[in-house]
Design a protein around this motif. Structure first.
Motif, PDB file in Angstrom:
ATOM      1  N   VAL A   1      -6.229   2.689 -50.171  1.00 13.60           N
ATOM      2  CA  VAL A   1      -5.691   1.345 -50.399  1.00 13.60           C
ATOM      3  C   VAL A   1      -5.373   0.684 -49.062  1.00 13.60           C
ATOM      4  O   VAL A   1      -5.693  -0.485 -48.842  1.00 13.60           O
ATOM      5  N   VAL A   2      -4.758   1.434 -48.141  1.00 10.10           N
ATOM      6  CA  VAL A   2      -4.452   0.897 -46.807  1.00 10.10           C
ATOM      7  C   VAL A   2      -5.730   0.427 -46.126  1.00 10.10           C
ATOM      8  O   VAL A   2      -5.792  -0.683 -45.578  1.00 10.10           O
ATOM      9  N   GLN A   3      -6.771   1.238 -46.167  1.00  7.10           N
ATOM     10  CA  GLN A   3      -8.039   0.860 -45.543  1.00  7.10           C
ATOM     11  C   GLN A   3      -8.627  -0.384 -46.207  1.00  7.10           C
ATOM     12  O   GLN A   3      -9.118  -1.288 -45.526  1.00  7.10           O
ATOM     13  N   ALA A   4      -8.552  -0.439 -47.525  1.00 14.72           N
ATOM     14  CA  ALA A   4      -9.074  -1.608 -48.250  1.00 14.72           C
ATOM     15  C   ALA A   4      -8.287  -2.864 -47.872  1.00 14.72           C
ATOM     16  O   ALA A   4      -8.875  -3.931 -47.680  1.00 14.72           O
ATOM     17  N   VAL A   5      -6.970  -2.742 -47.747  1.00 21.16           N
ATOM     18  CA  VAL A   5      -6.145  -3.891 -47.347  1.00 21.16           C
ATOM     19  C   VAL A   5      -6.548  -4.353 -45.945  1.00 21.16           C
ATOM     20  O   VAL A   5      -6.722  -5.546 -45.695  1.00 21.16           O
ATOM     21  N   LYS A   6      -6.749  -3.408 -45.036  1.00 22.85           N
ATOM     22  CA  LYS A   6      -7.133  -3.764 -43.661  1.00 22.85           C
ATOM     23  C   LYS A   6      -8.492  -4.460 -43.606  1.00 22.85           C
ATOM     24  O   LYS A   6      -8.722  -5.320 -42.771  1.00 22.85           O
ATOM     25  N   GLU A   7      -9.405  -4.055 -44.487  1.00 24.55           N
ATOM     26  CA  GLU A   7     -10.760  -4.608 -44.471  1.00 24.55           C
ATOM     27  C   GLU A   7     -10.905  -5.866 -45.310  1.00 24.55           C
ATOM     28  O   GLU A   7     -11.952  -6.495 -45.299  1.00 24.55           O
TER      29      GLU A   7
ATOM     30  N   ASP B   1      -1.433  -9.023 -40.842  1.00 25.81           N
ATOM     31  CA  ASP B   1      -0.066  -8.748 -40.411  1.00 25.81           C
ATOM     32  C   ASP B   1       0.233  -7.257 -40.576  1.00 25.81           C
ATOM     33  O   ASP B   1       0.221  -6.748 -41.694  1.00 25.81           O
ATOM     34  N   PRO B   2       0.498  -6.542 -39.465  1.00 24.23           N
ATOM     35  CA  PRO B   2       0.759  -5.092 -39.582  1.00 24.23           C
ATOM     36  C   PRO B   2       1.894  -4.761 -40.540  1.00 24.23           C
ATOM     37  O   PRO B   2       1.887  -3.710 -41.167  1.00 24.23           O
ATOM     38  N   ALA B   3       2.857  -5.659 -40.697  1.00 26.01           N
ATOM     39  CA  ALA B   3       3.964  -5.410 -41.629  1.00 26.01           C
ATOM     40  C   ALA B   3       3.486  -5.453 -43.083  1.00 26.01           C
ATOM     41  O   ALA B   3       4.122  -4.901 -43.967  1.00 26.01           O
ATOM     42  N   TRP B   4       2.372  -6.115 -43.332  1.00 27.33           N
ATOM     43  CA  TRP B   4       1.820  -6.235 -44.692  1.00 27.33           C
ATOM     44  C   TRP B   4       1.072  -4.961 -45.084  1.00 27.33           C
ATOM     45  O   TRP B   4       0.968  -4.620 -46.252  1.00 27.33           O
ATOM     46  N   VAL B   5       0.517  -4.245 -44.103  1.00 30.21           N
ATOM     47  CA  VAL B   5      -0.254  -3.026 -44.367  1.00 30.21           C
ATOM     48  C   VAL B   5       0.733  -1.892 -44.622  1.00 30.21           C
ATOM     49  O   VAL B   5       1.525  -1.542 -43.756  1.00 30.21           O
ATOM     50  N   PRO B   6       0.704  -1.305 -45.823  1.00 28.04           N
ATOM     51  CA  PRO B   6       1.692  -0.278 -46.156  1.00 28.04           C
ATOM     52  C   PRO B   6       1.467   1.038 -45.418  1.00 28.04           C
ATOM     53  O   PRO B   6       0.356   1.367 -45.024  1.00 28.04           O
ATOM     54  N   ASP B   7       2.550   1.759 -45.239  1.00 29.70           N
ATOM     55  CA  ASP B   7       2.496   3.101 -44.664  1.00 29.70           C
ATOM     56  C   ASP B   7       2.023   4.054 -45.761  1.00 29.70           C
ATOM     57  O   ASP B   7       2.594   4.073 -46.851  1.00 29.70           O
TER      58      ASP B   7
ATOM     59  N   GLU C   1       1.954  -4.387 -55.509  1.00 36.52           N
ATOM     60  CA  GLU C   1       1.700  -5.692 -54.892  1.00 36.52           C
ATOM     61  C   GLU C   1       0.394  -5.681 -54.093  1.00 36.52           C
ATOM     62  O   GLU C   1      -0.422  -6.596 -54.194  1.00 36.52           O
ATOM     63  N   ARG C   2       0.167  -4.619 -53.322  1.00 35.85           N
ATOM     64  CA  ARG C   2      -1.055  -4.546 -52.509  1.00 35.85           C
ATOM     65  C   ARG C   2      -2.293  -4.365 -53.387  1.00 35.85           C
ATOM     66  O   ARG C   2      -3.321  -4.988 -53.171  1.00 35.85           O
ATOM     67  N   ILE C   3      -2.183  -3.511 -54.405  1.00 34.86           N
ATOM     68  CA  ILE C   3      -3.319  -3.268 -55.300  1.00 34.86           C
ATOM     69  C   ILE C   3      -3.641  -4.532 -56.097  1.00 34.86           C
ATOM     70  O   ILE C   3      -4.812  -4.868 -56.281  1.00 34.86           O
ATOM     71  N   THR C   4      -2.617  -5.249 -56.524  1.00 34.79           N
ATOM     72  CA  THR C   4      -2.838  -6.498 -57.253  1.00 34.79           C
ATOM     73  C   THR C   4      -3.552  -7.512 -56.373  1.00 34.79           C
ATOM     74  O   THR C   4      -4.464  -8.212 -56.822  1.00 34.79           O
TER      75      THR C   4
END
Length: 117
Positions: free
Chosen positions: A15-21, A29-35, A46-49
């Motif tokens: 999911v993190v990789q998908a958000v970055k891409e 925004d690095p704060a938007w990309v989850p740990d 929220e990120r998956i949605t």
């Protein structure tokens, strides 16, 4: 597709990789990309949605718009081949029943647990 032996954070890393891409709002925004270690289900939902909206809704809209721009009967013929109604862009989906909502929420919770584990 869920592999409980995958090391716990495999799905979250995907999911993190998908958000970055993605072009999801705030993805830059690095704060938007989850740990990947985060277990905050609300954050992951929220990120998956956001990814779901981008991938599914934008893809559908782009496909319909690209067909709509074709000249003459081409658009109509392609929609016919693809099984897309002439009124697709105007259609409003039916509301889900209470039972369907509960089923969707149950499935969503199951998926979130698999991401958070």
């Amino acid at each position: 597709m869920h592999d409980p032996q995958a090391g716990g954070t495999t799905w979250r890393r995907l999911v993190v990789q998908a958000v970055k891409e993605s072009a999801v709002e705030h993805a830059y925004d690095p704060a938007w990309v989850p740990d990947p270690a985060s277990t905050d289900e609300r954050l992951w939902l929220e990120r998956i949605t956001g990814l779901q909206r981008e991938i599914l809704e934008e893809t559908n809209r782009a496909a319909v718009e690209s067909v709509a721009d074709l000249p003459g009967n081409q658009a109509s013929e392609i929609r016919k081949i693809l099984g897309i109604s002439e009124e697709y862009a105007l259609m409003i989906p039916d509301d889900l029943s209470d039972r369907q909502i509960q089923q969707r929420l149950t499935e969503l919770r199951r998926l979130l647990r698999s991401v958070a584990s």
